[in-house]
Structures are given as structure tokens and as C-alpha cells.
Design a protein around this motif. Structure first.
Motif, mmCIF file in Angstrom:
data_model
loop_
_atom_site.group_PDB
_atom_site.id
_atom_site.type_symbol
_atom_site.label_atom_id
_atom_site.label_comp_id
_atom_site.label_asym_id
_atom_site.label_seq_id
_atom_site.Cartn_x
_atom_site.Cartn_y
_atom_site.Cartn_z
ATOM 1 N N LYS A 162 0.810 -1.146 -0.007
ATOM 2 C CA LYS A 162 -0.069 -0.043 0.075
ATOM 3 C C LYS A 162 0.866 1.107 -0.111
ATOM 4 C CE LYS A 162 -3.753 -2.301 2.487
ATOM 5 N NZ LYS A 162 -4.639 -2.478 3.698
ATOM 6 N N HIS A 163 0.180 2.455 -0.185
ATOM 7 C CA HIS A 163 1.072 3.700 -0.360
ATOM 8 C C HIS A 163 1.061 4.031 1.130
ATOM 9 C CE1 HIS A 163 1.030 4.329 -4.672
ATOM 10 N NE2 HIS A 163 -0.369 3.605 -4.722
ATOM 11 N N LEU A 164 2.350 4.775 1.256
ATOM 12 C CA LEU A 164 2.587 5.334 2.601
ATOM 13 C C LEU A 164 2.522 6.758 2.573
ATOM 14 C CD1 LEU A 164 5.357 3.135 4.013
ATOM 15 C CD2 LEU A 164 3.300 3.294 4.713
ATOM 16 N N LEU A 165 1.694 7.326 3.232
ATOM 17 C CA LEU A 165 1.833 9.014 3.400
ATOM 18 C C LEU A 165 2.914 9.497 4.422
ATOM 19 C CD1 LEU A 165 -2.003 9.863 3.218
ATOM 20 C CD2 LEU A 165 -0.350 10.020 1.354
ATOM 21 N N ILE A 166 3.883 10.175 3.959
ATOM 22 C CA ILE A 166 5.124 10.462 4.790
ATOM 23 C C ILE A 166 5.076 12.105 5.264
ATOM 24 C CG2 ILE A 166 6.422 8.372 4.122
ATOM 25 C CD1 ILE A 166 7.917 10.348 2.425
#
Length: 116
Positions: free
Chosen positions: A103-107
Motif C-alpha cells: 500500500k501507499h505510505l503518506l510520509i
């Protein structure tokens, strides 16, 4: 990121997607491998006997990662005669977990920006 022009009196936000592929984890990668399938349950020898099920494997621990990079920008003040350069160092700390590997990670919440 492609080159772009920005007027002096304006503000522009650029969104960049960072993709990592085949990044070495130096010893932490073994915890990201999914656990092996559980062992087969033994059949009871006698009727009515209790069978002890094996304990479920512990979930793998999250792997802490640090992403650091420098954003360089340059401005043309008097045409190309004066070209000041600006550098910003960005450091992001986050954890890789086994559940969220695909999944995409919001950093954005875990980043610090420093002017160099």
C-alpha cells in the motif's frame, strides 16, 4: 521532477511520488517475509482425546526506515546574470509493516525540513 517556471509573486506546490524498488534492508528483510504455513494438526490416537494446537506465529515486527534527500532550486534574479541557489534537506522517518507493504505510505506528517 521536471523543470518548471514560477513567477516571483506566486506560490506553487509540486507533488512528487517517490518509488523504491529492491531496496536492501541490511538484516531486517527476514522479518518482512510472510510466516510459513502452520504445521498440520496431528490426529488424536484415542477417541475423545484432546489435541493441542500449535501456537500461532508472532506477527513480524515493524522495520524502521529513514528517507533523506535534498531538494535543489535555482532562481534567476537579473536574467541569468545572478543565480542564487537554494537547498532544502528533507528527512522522513516511518515504519514498514508487514500488513502495509503493498500500500501507499503518506510520509508528510513524519518529515522535517532543514535549510542548508
Amino acid at each position: 521532477m521536471k523543470k518548471f517556471y514560477q513567477a516571483r509573486n506566486s506560490e506553487k506546490t509540486v507533488v512528487v511520488h517517490v518509488t523504491g524498488e529492491k531496496i536492501p534492508l541490511y538484516g531486517s528483510g527476514s522479518t518482512l517475509i510472510p510466516p510459513s504455513p502452520p504445521a498440520p494438526v496431528p490426529k488424536p490416537k484415542k477417541k475423545g482425546g484432546l489435541v493441542k494446537l500449535p501456537d500461532p506465529p508472532a506477527p513480524p515486527a515493524p522495520v524502521p526506515m529513514t528517507l533523506s534527500f535534498v531538494v535543489r532550486s535555482r532562481a534567476y534574479v537579473l536574467g541569468k546574470l545572478v543565480q542564487p541557489k537554494f537547498y532544502k534537506k528533507i528527512k522522513c522517518d516511518f515504519n514498514f509493516e508487514h500488513k502495509t507493504l503493498s500500500k501507499h505510505l503518506l510520509i508528510t506528517k513524519n518529515c522535517t525540513v532543514t535549510t542548508v
